[in-house]
Write an enzyme that holds these catalytic residues in place. Structure first.
Site, short mmCIF file in Angstrom:
data_model
loop_
_atom_site.label_atom_id
_atom_site.label_comp_id
_atom_site.label_asym_id
_atom_site.label_seq_id
_atom_site.Cartn_x
_atom_site.Cartn_y
_atom_site.Cartn_z
N SER A 108 39.12 -24.19 -2.46
CA SER A 108 38.00 -23.27 -2.60
C SER A 108 36.80 -23.90 -1.93
O SER A 108 36.62 -25.13 -1.99
CB SER A 108 37.68 -23.06 -4.10
N SER A 109 35.96 -23.08 -1.32
CA SER A 109 34.75 -23.63 -0.69
C SER A 109 33.89 -24.32 -1.74
O SER A 109 33.17 -25.27 -1.44
CB SER A 109 33.96 -22.50 -0.04
N LEU A 153 34.98 -22.55 5.81
CA LEU A 153 36.44 -22.44 5.93
C LEU A 153 37.14 -23.73 5.53
O LEU A 153 36.62 -24.82 5.72
CB LEU A 153 36.83 -22.08 7.37
N HIS A 154 38.32 -23.58 4.94
CA HIS A 154 39.14 -24.72 4.52
C HIS A 154 40.61 -24.36 4.77
O HIS A 154 40.91 -23.32 5.38
CB HIS A 154 38.87 -25.04 3.05
N HIS A 207 41.81 -20.79 4.15
CA HIS A 207 41.48 -19.83 5.21
C HIS A 207 42.38 -20.05 6.43
O HIS A 207 42.83 -19.09 7.06
CB HIS A 207 40.02 -19.97 5.65
N LYS A 214 44.34 -16.46 -4.47
CA LYS A 214 43.46 -17.25 -5.34
C LYS A 214 42.42 -16.36 -6.00
O LYS A 214 42.12 -16.50 -7.18
CB LYS A 214 42.79 -18.35 -4.55
#
Ligand code: PAF
Length: 287
Positions: free
Chosen positions: A185-186, A33-34, A37, A149
Site C-alpha cells: 500500500s502507498s 506506485l509500488h 500497481h 486489496k
C-alpha cells in the site's frame, strides 16, 4: 512511456489505438506506485495492446481530516515504475485539468458503500465512484484493472459499470504482499520501523479467521470474528477498527458461513490506517 497532462490527450491517444483495433487497458491510480500497481500494469500488458496508467490524487475521495495534502507525489518515480512495468502512456493531470470548475456531480452507489470503509470515511466512495466514472468516460472502451486489496472499492467499481452500462471490463487482480504478509500500500511508507514490524498483524488476523473457517469448520460469523480479534490483540500497536465476515458480493454479514465469504480488517498503527482482506471458503460439508 509517454507522459501527458491533459485528459483530452488521453482520449485522443486511446481513440486512435482503438481505431487500429488495439485493445486498451486502463490502470487508474493515485500515484505513489509500488509493486501492487506494477502487477496491475503487467497484467494489463499481457491482456491488452496499449496500457494507460492514470496518476491523479483525487481530492473528491479524501475527507477533510485525511491525507490529501501529504499524499506522496513523485511523478518521475511513478513514471519510471509505470515504464518498467510496460505501460505505454501515463496521464498525470493537474487538478485544474480534471476539474476546471468545482464539480457539482457525484456518482453514488448505495448499499455496498455503507458498511466497513463507508461510514468510517464519509464521502470517500462517492469520490471514488465519481472519479472512476470520469476516467472511464475519458478513456473510453477498455479493460480496467483494480486490486483486490481495496475490496469494497472493487465491488463498487463493478457495480458502477454494470448499473451505468459503461463500456468497461473490470479485471480484479490479487493483492501483492511483502514476504511477511503485509499487503502493499502507498500508505505503508508512513510507518516507522517499529510500526512497520507490527503491521503484518492485520494479515495474521485474517489468516486466523480463514483457518477458523477452512480448517476448524467454524460457521458462526461471530466465532470467526472472535478468532480474528484474538489474533489482532497480540499486537498492542494495532488499534483495530473492524474485523468482519462478509458476503463477497454485497458485503452483508451472513447468518452462517455456508459458502465463500470475504474477511476484511482495518486498523491504525500509529497514525497510519491500513486495510486488508482475504477470501475464505468452508470445507465441503456434503461428506
Ligand atoms: O485505488 C485507488 O488508487 C483509487 O481509489 C482510484 C481507484 C485510482 C480512484 O482514485
Amino acid at each position: 512511456v509517454i507522459v501527458i497532462h491533459q485528459p483530452d490527450q488521453l482520449r485522443t491517444f486511446l481513440n486512435e489505438a482503438r481505431s487500429e483495433r488495439q485493445r486498451v487497458g486502463l490502470v487508474p491510480t493515485l500515484g505513489a506506485l509500488h509493486g501492487g500497481h506494477r502487477s496491475l500494469i503487467r497484467r494489463a500488458v499481457t491482456e491488452c495492446d496499449v496500457v494507460a496508467v492514470t496518476i491523479f490524487v483525487n481530492p473528491l475521495q479524501f475527507g477533510p481530516a485525511e491525507d490529501f495534502q501529504s499524499y506522496p507525489r513523485d511523478l518521475s518515480a511513478d513514471t519510471a515504475q509505470a515504464d518498467e512495468a510496460g505501460a505505454h502512456v501515463v496521464l498525470a493531470p493537474p487538478v485544474e485539468a480534471m476539474f476546471p470548475e468545482e464539480p457539482l456531480t457525484r456518482v453514488s452507489v448505495r448499499g455496498l458503500t455503507e458498511p466497513l470503509e463507508g461510514w468510517r470515511r464519509p464521502g470517500h466512495f462517492d469520490g471514488v465512484a465519481t472519479i472512476v466514472t470520469k476516467l472511464f468516460a475519458i478513456a473510453g472502451p477498455c479493460c480496467a484493472y483494480f486490486g483486490e486489496k481495496d475490496y469494497q472499492q472493487l465491488l463498487l467499481v463493478r457495480r458502477v459499470v454494470s448499473d451505468l452500462s459503461l463500456p468497461v471490463v473490470v479485471v480484479a487482480c490479487p493483492t501483492v504482499r511483502e514476504p511477511d504478509g503485509l499487503a502493499l500500500s502507498s500508505r505503508n511508507a508512513y510507518m516507522n520501523a517499529e510500526e512497520r514490524a507490527a503491521a503484518p498483524v492485520l494479515y495474521w488476523s485474517l489468516l486466523a479467521g480463514k483457518r477458523a473457517i477452512e480448517e476448524h469448520g467454524v460457521t458462526n460469523p461471530g466465532d470467526v470474528r472472535a478468532a480474528m480479534l484474538e489474533a489482532a490483540s497480540h499486537e498492542k500497536r494495532l488499534q483495530l477498527d473492524y474485523a468482519e465476515v462478509a458476503d463477497p458480493e454485497d458485503l452483508t454479514v451472513p447468518n452462517v458461513v455456508s459458502g465463500e465469504v470475504r474477511l476484511l480488517v482495518a486498523g491504525r498503527i500509529g497514525r497510519t490506517r491500513l486495510i486488508d482482506n482475504v477470501a475464505a471458503t468452508p470445507p465441503d460439508m456434503g461428506g
